[in-house]
Each structure stands twice: as structure tokens, then as C-alpha cells.
Design an enzyme around this catalytic site. Structure first.
Site, PDB file in Angstrom:
ATOM      1  N   GLU A 125      59.459  37.702  18.611  1.00  0.00           N
ATOM      2  CA  GLU A 125      58.114  37.834  18.068  1.00  0.00           C
ATOM      3  C   GLU A 125      57.115  37.706  19.216  1.00  0.00           C
ATOM      4  O   GLU A 125      57.236  36.796  20.049  1.00  0.00           O
ATOM      5  CB  GLU A 125      57.826  36.743  17.027  1.00  0.00           C
ATOM      6  CG  GLU A 125      56.504  36.956  16.323  1.00  0.00           C
ATOM      7  CD  GLU A 125      56.250  35.960  15.201  1.00  0.00           C
ATOM      8  OE1 GLU A 125      55.203  36.061  14.567  1.00  0.00           O
ATOM      9  OE2 GLU A 125      57.102  35.090  14.947  1.00  0.00           O
ATOM     10  N   MET A 267      60.512  29.131  16.509  1.00  0.00           N
ATOM     11  CA  MET A 267      60.537  30.484  15.963  1.00  0.00           C
ATOM     12  C   MET A 267      61.455  30.529  14.761  1.00  0.00           C
ATOM     13  O   MET A 267      62.575  30.010  14.797  1.00  0.00           O
ATOM     14  CB  MET A 267      61.014  31.466  17.047  1.00  0.00           C
ATOM     15  CG  MET A 267      61.129  32.898  16.586  1.00  0.00           C
ATOM     16  SD  MET A 267      59.531  33.560  16.056  1.00  0.00           S
ATOM     17  CE  MET A 267      60.077  34.745  14.841  1.00  0.00           C
ATOM     18  N   ASN A 269      63.357  32.687  13.172  1.00  0.00           N
ATOM     19  CA  ASN A 269      64.389  33.705  12.986  1.00  0.00           C
ATOM     20  C   ASN A 269      65.293  33.362  11.804  1.00  0.00           C
ATOM     21  O   ASN A 269      65.737  32.228  11.649  1.00  0.00           O
ATOM     22  CB  ASN A 269      65.255  33.821  14.244  1.00  0.00           C
ATOM     23  CG  ASN A 269      64.444  33.759  15.506  1.00  0.00           C
ATOM     24  OD1 ASN A 269      63.673  34.647  15.804  1.00  0.00           O
ATOM     25  ND2 ASN A 269      64.616  32.678  16.247  1.00  0.00           N
ATOM     26  N   GLU A 302      58.984  25.911  10.158  1.00  0.00           N
ATOM     27  CA  GLU A 302      59.896  27.025  10.433  1.00  0.00           C
ATOM     28  C   GLU A 302      60.854  27.247   9.269  1.00  0.00           C
ATOM     29  O   GLU A 302      61.199  28.391   8.959  1.00  0.00           O
ATOM     30  CB  GLU A 302      60.660  26.776  11.738  1.00  0.00           C
ATOM     31  CG  GLU A 302      59.788  26.527  12.957  1.00  0.00           C
ATOM     32  CD  GLU A 302      58.737  27.596  13.199  1.00  0.00           C
ATOM     33  OE1 GLU A 302      58.937  28.763  12.794  1.00  0.00           O
ATOM     34  OE2 GLU A 302      57.677  27.268  13.783  1.00  0.00           O
TER      35      GLU A 302
END
Length: 877
Positions: A125, A267, A269, A302
């Protein structure tokens, strides 16, 4: 690295992708300097577009090894630094095989696939996947990914990717492989891969639907003992999201990997969150209470992205707030439920006012949903995250709790698997609440912090209170003529005895204790108010606005004593302190206090000793407004040195008045109990350290701080005591001895040493730039590591106004030199550092001139990356 001027991308130019990629099969053969990536893509034309016969995919700095279409070599292909173009592609679905080579070891930008401390890691990203293979690297292309990773077993015994694990085994020559499959379609920015000599700590979670989920937190070898709090936070996050939003996890595994070189905090993911190890690793001797709270919040943030970001993603990067602002709101609510809701709310608002309000008021202002950008990485801002969260909070106030939950349920049901827009989101709440939200949507479209001015009039004979409210939205570089906003202002009217006047609803204007200001000017009348009320507005900080009300100081002191909404009670005290400090600044350059300060100084002693109040709340109440916030409130031609003097003068007056009471309270808070990171224990330590700071102001030798440093068995007290010494008595022998002891104990732990770098960076005064330059020679300071740079340089520029804003420009030159060095390797880091110049136009003439020269010199640098150039151009505009 892109150093071109950059093309402006406009929201109005959005068009669906010409080609879709329903499935992707990736094979990685990991090598430090030449990793080979084979991508097999199932490609088909978008049913709603009419593309020609040319396919265009994104790329960035990768080497094309081979290219085959339906098994045959491709002849008519054009490769540029940022694109792959193939002419004459079939109209029917086809298979594209792309083999690329990349150099992870040389990837210091930490975007795409890179190698850090021997660990392979990805960060895709916003536009990092194009650094791995050629692809339509945009959020609205959703694909099912199957991944095979091959690597030497000795170098990378653990191989992870998104989704559920598949086959794994040994290969010839000491290599091995692992396969992963993610059944949920996702955009390329959510792809993740990690490989290396890492170790995991494991647990399990059973979802509300009975799914048994294996949880793993992977860290560099030797750090696994510090993962317990992260796992505990993850399990509580999963349970909370089920209980509060009805969201269940959807894979068989959920993995977190902590790495030491990372541009962001973490992040999201899908199924494989990658974290900066700063937000995973914790034990009592290396992590502070703040670290524990941050880990809890960011782990939750997250994880919550699994639904608000992953299962429902954003159609394009202009919709970034749809996942980030919404998810920040969700993590705020989680943290409020885990800890003290008013204390968390105060922390949220302090961050908003110190980081987002200056952004809104400067050249980098932009709407929560921007309409144009040159570099999307520069829009991961406090406006998108923090103000975006405030907009969701206001939406809940406007539609009500029940309609808000119904709207969220409808959003999840209707858009699961979609790449959605702000309009899609708001439409769900319009339907759930049966009310139009067109005016409310302006919060997404108009930049700037609205100002609300309130005039009060009380008619004793009629028992009538009249509030006349005006709203204005300041002009910003991209928007001048702005429409009035829908501003929800929570309020209460108090009797002199502290009880509330009952308030009847007035149609849609006043409802459930909220004034809905929708016009530029509106008048609200309350009858049946039999005695002069004390008006409390913006309770709970119900809207991100500045409020100016013609209210006597006695009313503000009343609210600081009696408001039963503890956020608003703090707000009243903070406003009193701000006005007092700024009066001192304006009247005497901060050297003397106004006469009106006497009663306020006494109030600080009352609050400190009030045992009915939460210790954490008292700690925040005793913490004076920060110098950055004071500078913004001061207006134009600001002198940060005088602001610093004014704040210190007020702090010293409080310390002197209450020296004995503060000492007694401080002594009563010292405890020999074993460390616990729970909210009450953390609150006790927070109050203890705030009092220690006051007491050290009047001490010649820093004896109490040194004593606490010596007896501390946890990092909160050890680092807190050292910080008091370093900021209050930076040149003393006691401080030098304590600092040496701290480095001797923790010199091999970079995250702990970052705390020391941050302390050095925040020491105020004219010598600050020299101290920071000296600290750059510290063994722990490594300029290729973002954590080190943020700890020292970003702390200096962002948290030390009097040190950074030197009239001779030395602070500016220091920052510019660092930006020049790091930007060539890590443009994102360089750009974030450059944002610290955003408030230069509000400074006095000498500082403005020095900042302008530094910014102009930076802009004239050769090969300045687009990320940095974009920030500098907008800052100078």
C-alpha cells in the site's frame, strides 16, 4: 524512485479498469539480490468498459525477464519505467505469464518486496505491488491469490503469505517451499509475503460461528518473549468486533509479523498483518504504559480492517478515508471500552488539535476525501485518519445509535466483496435512518476547520435563554466559497448547584441534547430557565470545530469543577489554561501572568487532590496545553520562544503554589506492586510522573526524579524519570549519570534507545539543533531505519517548537539536510519529514524568512523525489 514533476490525478477522471484479473498465481524464488517472480494472471476485459486492443499494466523499477500470452511469446510490447504495454490482446479471456527480477536487498524505499535484517517483507500500500510485478495496481481490481514461495531453508525457514496455508515441503539443494491460498478476492495493495529466520508465538480463537482460528505472532529470533500483550490484544479485538459490530473472522489462520524496518505503524494485509515491531513487542522492562496502549490500539485497528478495508475496500485512493477514517473510529471505540472512555477521548482530541487542526489551517489542507493528488502516499494524513474518524462519530450522533448500527449492518451486507465509495457508505445510513445526508456529506468534501461563534442572552424576567450561533468555514488553497456544514453540538445547561436544566426537543434543531447547526446563522431559544444557567457546549467534542463563546471565566471555572461529562470538564480547564498562557504571551512575552490566573492556579490543586476522579484523568488535567497547540491558537507572527516561556511561567506558578500538596500526593502514589499494564495502574503512574515534573521544576538537584529512576522496575517510571531529568536539567551531573546508566542497561535494544533519542530531540531552547546533530552520531541512530529517524528528527521538528523554529534557521537547515539524505532512498519518509514545515507562514518575520529560504533550497535540489516535491510545492504555495 520517481523524480518527475508528476501528473495530477483527479477524482473526476475516474473510470473503471479496462481489464480485470479474477485470479493470480505467484511463484517467488527468494534471493537477496535477484528474486525471481513468476506471475500467472487470468485476464479478462471489464464488462462495463469498451477498451481497445491495448493492455496497460503498472510497473516501477522492475526487470522484465519474460512475457507470454496464452503460452506464446509476446512480440508487440512496450516497456517503460512505469508501464507495460501490450498491443493486440485478445477480446476473450486470456492468460498472461510475467516473469520479473527484483533486488530486495537494495530496496531501501521499503516499498514492494524488500529485505530487512535478513527478513524478506512486502509493503504494497499504496502502489508497491507494481514494484514486484506488472499489474493493474489499483484498488478496484480484486483477485483471488494463490502463492508459492521458494527459499533456502537455512536463510528463510518460515515462509508466509495471505490466506490459508497449503502444501509445504523440501526441495533439492537445501531449498524448501510453502504454498498459500486466499479465497477472498482482494486488491493488490493487500498482498503480503514474509520470509526469514523468524519465530512465532501461537494461540487460538474460536469465532462466534465456531471457526477455530490459529493465531500467530512472528518476530525476529530472541524477541518472542515480548509478544504476549500483542496476542492478548488481538483476541480481545476479535471478540469485541463480534460483540459490537457482529463481524466474524473468515480464515483458518491470522498471522502478524513484526519487522524492524517499516515505513508505517502496521499494514492490514488480509490474514497476514505486517507490523513495525515498535507496535508488537512489549514487556515491563522495555515498554511504557503508552507503548502498551498503542500496541492494543494498533493491533485492533489492523484487525478491524478485515471488514472495513479488506472485505470491503475502497474503489480508488480518493476514498482512502472510507477504510482509514472508519477503522480509526472503530479502534477508538474499542480503546474506550478497554480503558477509560473520557481519558481516551481526551487523548484523541489532543492528537486532533495538535496534528490535524494545523494541517487544516495550513497549505497542506485538503478535504477528508481529496479531489486531486500527485502522490497518493502524501495523503495518509491526520485529515484522512483522525478527522475521518470524527466524521464517522458525528454521523452516529446525527442518525442516532440504532440507525448507525443498522446502517453499518447494511453497509457490510450490501458491499461485502466490493470496492466502495463514500457515496455508497452514506447511502446505507440514509436508508437506515430515513433522512437525507447531503449536507452532512460536506464534511467529506470541504477542507478546513469550521469555526462556531456563540452569543448568549439571558432574559431574567422571561426565564429565557437565547443562543445565537454563527458558523464559518475558512478558505483553503483549493476551496474559497464554502457552504454551511451540519454541525452537531452536544450541550447542557447547568443550574448553580451543578444539576441540569431539563431541555425539551425542538424538532430537528434541538434533539436528544444536541443542537444541529445547519445554517450560517441560527437562533435557539430555551424557555423555562428560571435562573441564569451555565452553558456547556461541544460536550464530548461532538464536532471537530473551534468554538468561541462569550462566556465569563467564572462559568468556565464552574464547568471545570462541576461538568459531569469528564471530557468536557477537561475541555473547560484546558481552555482556561490556554487563555491564561496566551494572555501572558501577548502581554509580557510570557514572563508574567495575568492577575486572573490566581483562581485558576488554585483549581489545579483541587483537581490533583480529588480522589473521586480517575488518576489518569487527573494526569491529563494537570498537563498543560502543548506548545504546538498554543502556537496555532496564538494566530500570526508567532514567537515559539515566547510561547515556551509563557507556558513554563504558568507551570512554575502552579508548582510553587502546590509544592507541598503535590509532594504528599506524589509520595502516596509510589508503589512496590508488580507492574501491570491495566488502566488503573497506568493512570496511577501517569499522575505520578506529571507530579514529578512539577516538583522537579522547583528542585535544584532533581533528587526525586533521580530517586525514582534508581528504584524503577518498569520502563514507564524509568524512562519517565529520565525524561523529567533531561528536559528539566539537561546539563546536570545527575542527568548525565542517569543517562549513562540507561544506555548501559538498554543499549542493545533499539526501541528503548529510540526513547532516549526522543528525549534529546525534545530538550527546548537555542541549543536544540546542536544536540540533535550530536545525537546523530549515536550508535543507535541509523538513517536508513525509519524508526530511528522518527525518534530523533521527527520528534525534534514536531515536538520541540522552540528548538526547531530557531530565528537563525539552524533547525530548518538540519531538517532539510536529513530530508535531502533520506529522500533519495526512502521518498515516503522524506515527504513525511517535510510536512513539519507546514506552519511556517504563521511564524514571525525572521523565522518565516529562514523557513522560506530553506524550503526554496530544498525545492531546487536535483532529482528530488515526487513525494517530497509535492509536499514542498504545496507548502510554498
Amino acid at each position: 524512485m520517481r523524480s518527475e514533476v508528476g501528473t495530477t490525478i483527479n477524482l473526476s477522471d475516474y473510470a473503471p479498469p479496462s481489464y480485470l484479473v479474477p485470479s493470480v498465481a505467484l511463484t517467488f524464488r527468494l534471493h537477496p539480490n535477484r528474486t525471481i517472480v513468476k506471475a500467472v494472471l487470468d485476464v479478462r476485459r471489464h464488462p462495463d468498459t469498451a477498451p481497445g486492443d491495448e493492455l496497460v499494466f503498472d510497473g516501477d523499477g522492475i526487470e522484465l525477464v519474460s512475457l507470454r500470452l496464452n503460452g506464446a511469446p509476446v512480440d508487440d510490447v512496450e516497456i517503460t519505467p512505469d508501464q507495460l504495454r501490450i498491443a493486440g490482446v485478445p477480446h476473450e479471456p486470456f492468460t498472461l505469464e510475467i516473469e520479473t527480477a527484483i533486488d530486495p536487498e537494495a530496496n531501501l524505499a521499503l516499498s514492494g518486496l524488500y529485505r530487512s535484517n535478513g527478513v524478506y517483507c512486502t509493503q504494497c500500500e499504496a502502489e508497491g505491488f507494481r514494484r514486484i510485478t506488472y499489474f493493474p495496481d489499483r484498488p478496484d481490481v480484486l483477485s483471488v491469490y494463490t502463492v508459492r514461495i521458494e527459499a533456502p531453508k537455512a536463510d528463510a525457514p518460515v515462509l508466509l503469505s495471505n490466506g490459508n496455508p497449503g502444501a509445504a515441503g523440501d526441495l533439492p539443494d537445501g531449498w524448501h517451499f510453502a504454498e498459500w491460498h486466499d479465497p477472498w478476492p482482494k486488491p493488490s495493495y493487500l498482498f503480503a509475503l514474509v520470509g526469514g529466520d523468524i519465530v512465532g508465538a501461537f494461540d487460538r480463537f474460536t469465532t462466534m460461528g465456531g471457526r477455530d482460528v490459529k493465531l500467530g505472532v512472528y518476530v525476529e529470533r530472541g524477541k518472542e518473549s515480548r509478544t504476549g500483550w500483542a496476542i492478548d490484544s488481538l483476541k480481545r479485538s476479535m471478540k469485541w468486533d463480534e460483540d459490537v459490530f457482529g463481524r466474524e473472522y473468515d480464515l483458518d489462520v491470522f498471522n502478524i509479523v513484526a519487522v524492524s524496518d517499516f515505513n508505517m505503524g502496521a499494514m492490514e494485509n488480509k490474514g497476514l498483518n505486517v507490523f513495525n515491531d515498535k507496535y508488537v513487542l512489549a514487556d515491563p522492562t522495555t515498554a511504557t504504559d503508552t507503548d502498551y496502549a498503542n500496541i492494543e490500539t494498533i493491533i485492533a485497528h489492523e484487525y478491524f480492517h478485515n471488514w472495513t478495508g479488506n472485505r470491503i475496500t475502497c474503489r480508488d485512493w480518493f476514498q482512502l478515508c472510507l477504510k482509514e477514517g472508519l477503522t480509526v473510529y472503530r479502534d477508538h471505540e474499542f480503546s474506550a471500552d478497554m480503558r477509560s472512555r473520557p481519558v481516551r477521548r481526551i487523548a484523541e482530541v489532543r492528537l486532533l488539535k495538535s496534528a490535524q487542526f494545523p494541517e487544516d489551517g495550513g497549505p497542506l489542507a485538503h478535504p477528508v476525501r481529496p479531489t486531486a493528488y500527485r502522490e497518493i502516499n502524501n495523503f495518509y494524513t491526520a485529515t484522512v485518519y483522525e478527522k475521518g474518524s470524527e466524521v464517522v462519530r458525528m454521523l452516529r450522533i446525527v442518525v442516532g445509535d440504532d440507525a448507525f448500527r443498522a446502517g453499518m449492518d447494511l453497509y457490510f451486507d450490501r458491499h461485502d466483496g466490493d470496492a466502495a465509495t463514500i457515496e455508497d457508505f452514506l447511502a446505507c445510513f440514509e436508508e437506515a435512518s430515513n433522512r437525507p445526508l447531503t449536507q452532512f456529506a460536506l464534511w467529506y468534501h470541504q477542507a478546513g476547520t469550521p469555526q462556531v461563534t456563540v452569543e448568549t442572552d439571558y432574559d431574567t424576567a422571561k426565564g429565557r435563554l437565547t443562543l445565537t450561533m454563527h458558523q464559518s468555514v475558512p478558505a483553503t488553497p483549493d476551496q474559497t466559497d464554502k457552504e454551511p456544514m451540519h454541525i452537531p453540538i452536544a450541550f447542557a445547561l447547568f443550574r448553580p448547584d451543578g444539576s441540569h436544566f431539563p431541555i425539551a426537543d425542538q424538532s430537528d434543531l434541538v434533539k436528544n441534547g444536541v443542537i444541529h447547526l445547519t445554517k450560517r446563522r441560527d437562533t435557539i431559544i430555551f424557555d423555562g430557565i428560571e435562573e441564569q444557567p451555565v452553558v456547556s457546549l461541544l460536550r464530548g467534542f461532538s464536532a471537530p470545530v473551534t468554538l468561541d463563546i462569550d462566556q465569563p471565566e467564572t462559568d468556565r471555572i464552574f464547568l471545570a469543577r462541576h461538568e459531569d461529562d469528564l471530557y468536557t470538564r477537561w475541555q473547560a480547564l484546558d481552555r482556561l489554561a490556554t487563555d491564561t498562557i496566551l494572555a501572558s504571551y501577548r502581554q509580557s512575552n510570557g514572563e508574567t501572568l495575568p492577575a486572573s490566573a490566581t483562581s485558576l492556579i488554585g483549581l489545579y490543586g483541587e483537581i490533583a487532590g480529588d480522589e473521586t476522579l480517575d488518576a489518569a484523568w487527573r494526569a491529563l488535567a494537570l498537563t498543560l496545553p502543548g506548545e504546538t497547540t498554543l502556537g496555532r491558537e496564538a494566530g500570526l507572527n508567532v514567537d515559539p520562544d515566547a510561547i515556551h516561556v509563557a507556558r513554563e511561567t504558568f507551570l512554575a506558578a502552579i508548582a510553587e503554589r502546590h509544592a507541598t500538596a503535590f509532594a504528599d500526593l506524589y509520595d502516596s502514589l509510589l508503589s512496590d506492586e508488580s507492574y501491570r499494564p491495566d488502566a488503573p495502574s497506568a493512570g496511577r503512574r501517569a499522575l505520578e510522573l506529571v507530579l514529578l515534573d512539577y516538583l522537579t521544576v522547583s528542585e535544584a538537584d532533581g533528587g526525586r526524579a533521580r530517586a525514582l529512576f534508581d528504584r524503577a522496575d518498569n520502563m514507564t517510571e524509568e524512562a519517565g524519570a529520565l525524561e523529567v531529568l533531561m528536559l528539566r536539567q539537561p546539563e546536570s551531573g545527575e542527568t548525565a549519570t542517569a543517562r549513562a546508566a540507561f544506555e548501559n542497561r538498554h543499549g542493545d535494544n533499539p526501541l528503548v534507545m529510540d526513547k532516549l533519542l526522543g528525549m534529546i530531540a525534545r530538550i527546548p531552547g537555542p541549543d536544540a539543533p546542536g544536540r540533535v546533530l550530536q545525537a546523530m552520531t549515536h550508535p543507535n541512530y541509523i538513517e536508513t531505519n525509519p524508526n530511528r529517524v522518527r525518534a530523533l528528527v521527527a520528534s525534534f521538528a514536531g515536538a520541540n517548537p522552540s528548538g526547531f523554529h530557531r530565528p537563525d534557521g539552524s533547525g530548518y537547515r538540519l531538517l532539510a539536510d536529513v530530508i535531502g539524505r533520506v529522500a533519495s532512498q526512502n521518498p515516503q519518509l522524506g515527504a513525511r519529514l517535510a510536512t513539519h514545515f507546514r506552519s511556517w507562514k504563521g511564524l514571525d518575520a525572521a523565522r518565516r524568512d529562514a523557513a522560506h529560504k530553506t524550503l526554496s533550497d530544498l525545492r531546487n535540489m536535483r532529482d528530488l523525489p515526487l513525494d517530497v516535491r509535492d509536499i514542498i510545492d504545496r507548502t510554498l504555495s
